[in-house]
Design an enzyme around this catalytic site. Sequence first.
Site, PDB file in Angstrom:
ATOM      1  N   GLU A 146     -13.026  23.361 -28.225  1.00 35.29           N
ATOM      2  CA  GLU A 146     -12.513  22.003 -28.045  1.00 35.29           C
ATOM      3  C   GLU A 146     -11.153  21.977 -27.353  1.00 35.29           C
ATOM      4  O   GLU A 146     -10.619  20.916 -27.052  1.00 35.29           O
ATOM      5  CB  GLU A 146     -12.377  21.308 -29.420  1.00 35.29           C
ATOM      6  CG  GLU A 146     -13.696  21.013 -30.103  1.00 35.29           C
ATOM      7  CD  GLU A 146     -14.198  22.163 -30.983  1.00 35.29           C
ATOM      8  OE1 GLU A 146     -13.821  23.320 -30.729  1.00 35.29           O
ATOM      9  OE2 GLU A 146     -14.974  21.891 -31.917  1.00 35.29           O
ATOM     10  N   TRP A 187      -4.954  29.526 -53.475  1.00 35.19           N
ATOM     11  CA  TRP A 187      -5.709  29.994 -52.318  1.00 35.19           C
ATOM     12  C   TRP A 187      -5.467  31.476 -52.053  1.00 35.19           C
ATOM     13  O   TRP A 187      -4.352  31.957 -52.195  1.00 35.19           O
ATOM     14  CB  TRP A 187      -5.316  29.213 -51.070  1.00 35.19           C
ATOM     15  CG  TRP A 187      -5.658  27.766 -51.138  1.00 35.19           C
ATOM     16  CD1 TRP A 187      -4.773  26.739 -51.263  1.00 35.19           C
ATOM     17  CD2 TRP A 187      -6.952  27.182 -51.081  1.00 35.19           C
ATOM     18  NE1 TRP A 187      -5.451  25.545 -51.294  1.00 35.19           N
ATOM     19  CE2 TRP A 187      -6.789  25.793 -51.183  1.00 35.19           C
ATOM     20  CE3 TRP A 187      -8.250  27.711 -50.962  1.00 35.19           C
ATOM     21  CZ2 TRP A 187      -7.863  24.915 -51.171  1.00 35.19           C
ATOM     22  CZ3 TRP A 187      -9.309  26.836 -50.935  1.00 35.19           C
ATOM     23  CH2 TRP A 187      -9.112  25.449 -51.043  1.00 35.19           C
ATOM     24  N   THR A 206     -20.137  23.742 -29.232  1.00 33.38           N
ATOM     25  CA  THR A 206     -19.670  24.714 -30.224  1.00 33.38           C
ATOM     26  C   THR A 206     -20.911  25.299 -30.899  1.00 33.38           C
ATOM     27  O   THR A 206     -21.964  24.662 -30.915  1.00 33.38           O
ATOM     28  CB  THR A 206     -18.807  24.061 -31.315  1.00 33.38           C
ATOM     29  OG1 THR A 206     -19.625  23.137 -32.027  1.00 33.38           O
ATOM     30  CG2 THR A 206     -17.628  23.330 -30.728  1.00 33.38           C
TER      31      THR A 206
HETATM   32  P1  ADP Z   1     -17.313  28.490 -32.714  1.00 34.35           P
HETATM   33  O1  ADP Z   1     -17.083  29.935 -33.074  1.00 34.35           O
HETATM   34  O2  ADP Z   1     -17.502  27.597 -33.894  1.00 34.35           O
HETATM   35  O3  ADP Z   1     -18.228  28.242 -31.579  1.00 34.35           O
HETATM   36  P2  ADP Z   1     -14.910  28.599 -31.273  1.00 34.35           P
HETATM   37  O4  ADP Z   1     -15.397  29.797 -30.550  1.00 34.35           O
HETATM   38  O5  ADP Z   1     -14.334  27.506 -30.508  1.00 34.35           O
HETATM   39  O6  ADP Z   1     -16.000  27.972 -32.138  1.00 34.35           O
HETATM   40  O7  ADP Z   1     -13.947  29.115 -32.400  1.00 34.35           O
HETATM   41  C1  ADP Z   1     -12.748  28.496 -32.768  1.00 34.35           C
HETATM   42  C2  ADP Z   1     -12.247  29.035 -34.070  1.00 34.35           C
HETATM   43  O8  ADP Z   1     -12.183  30.455 -34.047  1.00 34.35           O
HETATM   44  C3  ADP Z   1     -10.859  28.603 -34.429  1.00 34.35           C
HETATM   45  O9  ADP Z   1     -10.831  27.333 -34.997  1.00 34.35           O
HETATM   46  C4  ADP Z   1     -10.429  29.685 -35.415  1.00 34.35           C
HETATM   47  O10 ADP Z   1     -10.917  29.429 -36.726  1.00 34.35           O
HETATM   48  C5  ADP Z   1     -11.131  30.894 -34.891  1.00 34.35           C
HETATM   49  N1  ADP Z   1     -10.189  31.728 -34.127  1.00 34.35           N
HETATM   50  C6  ADP Z   1     -10.064  31.800 -32.790  1.00 34.35           C
HETATM   51  N2  ADP Z   1      -9.128  32.695 -32.441  1.00 34.35           N
HETATM   52  C7  ADP Z   1      -8.626  33.212 -33.591  1.00 34.35           C
HETATM   53  C8  ADP Z   1      -7.630  34.184 -33.908  1.00 34.35           C
HETATM   54  N3  ADP Z   1      -6.949  34.840 -32.973  1.00 34.35           N
HETATM   55  N4  ADP Z   1      -7.386  34.436 -35.215  1.00 34.35           N
HETATM   56  C9  ADP Z   1      -8.058  33.788 -36.200  1.00 34.35           C
HETATM   57  N5  ADP Z   1      -9.015  32.879 -35.948  1.00 34.35           N
HETATM   58  C10 ADP Z   1      -9.302  32.587 -34.673  1.00 34.35           C
END
Ligand code: ADP
Length: 543
Positions: free
Chosen positions: A328, A444, A184
Amino acid sequence: MQGMMMHRPLRISDILSYAAEVHPTGEIVSARTEGDIHRQTYPQTLSRVSQLAHALRARGIGMGDRVATLAWNGYRHFELYYAVSGIGAVCHTINPRLSAEQLIYIVNHAQDRMIFVDTTFVPILEAVKDHLPSDMTYVVMTDRAHMPENSLDALCYEELLDGQPTEMDWPEFPEDTAAGLCYTSGTTGNPKGALYTHRSTVLHALMIALVQGSVFEEGVKVLPVVPLFHVNAWGLPYSAPLIGLTLVMPGPALDGPSLFKLMDQEGVYSAWGVPTVWLGLLAEIKEKGRLPNGFGDVVVGGSAAPRSMIETFEKHGVNVGHAWGMTEMSPIGTHGNMPPDVQALPFDQMIDMKSKQGRRAFGVDLKIVDDDGNRLPHDGQAVGELYVRGNTIVSGYYHNDEATEKAMDAEGWFGTGDIASITPNGILSIQDRSKDLIKSGGEWISSIDLENAAMSHPAIASCAAIAMPHPKWDERPVLVAVAAGEERPGLEEMHAHMAEHFAKWQLPDDLVWVDDLPLTATGKVSKLTLRQQFADYTLPDLR
Ligand code: ADP
C-alpha cells in the site's frame, strides 16, 4: 499567491526515455525461462517497449484497461511495466503463488483484458481459465520456438512485437491516471488492490533514487530478487533507470546456489529480497567459503531481518540495509542508509541499529498512536500502532469500500497494522504485526524479538514465535524451529541462550521442531498457516 512555474504531468514513460538518452550503457541482464542469459541496454529496451505499446494499442488496449502479468523477474516483464502504463493502461501484476481461488478472484475483480504469462506459469492459467472472462487474451512471454503447447489459444510475445514501430510518441494524460495495480496477498479475507498512479510512481522513484543515488554509482549492478509480480520489486524497475543502474534479473531460479552463480558471473554489487531468500544464499556462501564476485551490499525487507543474518553478512564485509514498507506504500516506507555515525559504532551496537527497520524516507510521514488514537512521542521508547501518510501511499483500496473504511483514520492516515516505536531522528523499530503480537497476562511480547534471540543460536536455521491459547495467561509463546543441522537444543538450553534479552515470563513455554515453516505467497513465514497447523496443540502445563 499562486506561483508561476510550469505544471507538467508526471509520467512513467519519461523515466525510460530519460534512461535511454542519459544512461545508454545501462543494461537489463536476465536469466531467462529459456535457460540462457539475455542482455539489452536501456535504448534497446525503449525500442522494444515502444513496439509492445503499439502492439497493445493494435489489440484495442487503451486508457484505463487492465493488462495483467504472471511472470518472473526478466526484461519482458520490465517491458510490460513501461508499455502498459505508457499508453495510459494499468499494469496489474499477479503473484503466481496465490491460490487458484485468489487468482480467480483478483482477475475478475480487476476485470483484466489481457494476461501476459511466462512459460512456467501457463499450467496455472490453464487450470483456472474456465473461471476467467471468456474474451480474455493470453500472451506467452517467449518466442515462437519456445511456445509451449497450451489450451489458452495464446499469442506469442515476440510475434506480437515483430514489425511494430520502434518509436513511440508517448501520450500525455493527467498525472493521477492509474498506472499499476497490485493486490496484497490477503492473509485474511480476499486480496485488496493498491492502485498506483503515474504521479505516485514517479515520486516514489525519485524518493528512492535520492537514497540509492547517494550510495550506488551509475553502472552498479543490482539484483532484485524481490519480485516484479509483487510490491513493484520495491520500486527498482523505476528508480534503477533514473540512476543508470544495471538490473540483473534472476528469472525463476531463486535458490542459494543459482543466485550465487548468477551474482558471481555478473558481478552483482547489491542484492534485494526478503530474509528467507538470504538464508539460501548464506548457506551457499558458507559452502563455497567465499562471497560471490563483487558482492558488497544487501537490502533486506518484507519481514524483519533476523539479527543473526545481519551479523553474518556484516562479518563477511557485506553492508546490510534493512528497509520496511508495504504494498500500500508503493512500497518503500523506510530505507537502510543509517546515519554515518552508525557504521562507526562498536560492532554489536552497529548490528543493534541495523536490526531496526531503517530511516523514514522523504515524503512518508509516520505517526504512532495508543489504543484511543492519541499520538505517542517519537522518543524511541513509546510503542504504538503505526500510521502513514504521503503521496506514495494508497488513499483507499480499489473497489473495496469496506476495507478502505477500516484502513483509514479520521485524519486521512493509513493504518499499517504494525506496532512500532520511532526515534527522534526517524529510525523505525517494528515490534510486530498487531495480529502476531503475543498477549500474556495483559502484557505484550514481541514475536520478532523472540525470533531474533532464538535465531542467534547456531542450531536454529529459522523459527517463528506464535501465541497459543492459555486459560490463565490468555496466550503464551511457543517457539517453532527448523534445525540448521543435527543438533536439537532443549527448551532449557534455549531459555539460557535467550535469558539476557527477556524477563522470565516472556520466554517461550515450548520448543517444537519442524522440517520447514509455511511461507506466504511473498515468501514470508505465514504465522496464520502455522497457527492453523497448531490448532490441536496443547501447551505443556495444560497436558
Ligand atoms: P503482504 O505480505 O500482506 O502481501 P506486504 O508485502 O505489503 O503485504 O507486507 C507488508 C508488511 O510486511 C508490513 O506491514 C510489515 O508487517 C511487514 N514488513 C515489511 N518489512 C518489514 C521489516 N523490515 N521488518 C518487519 N516487518 C516488515
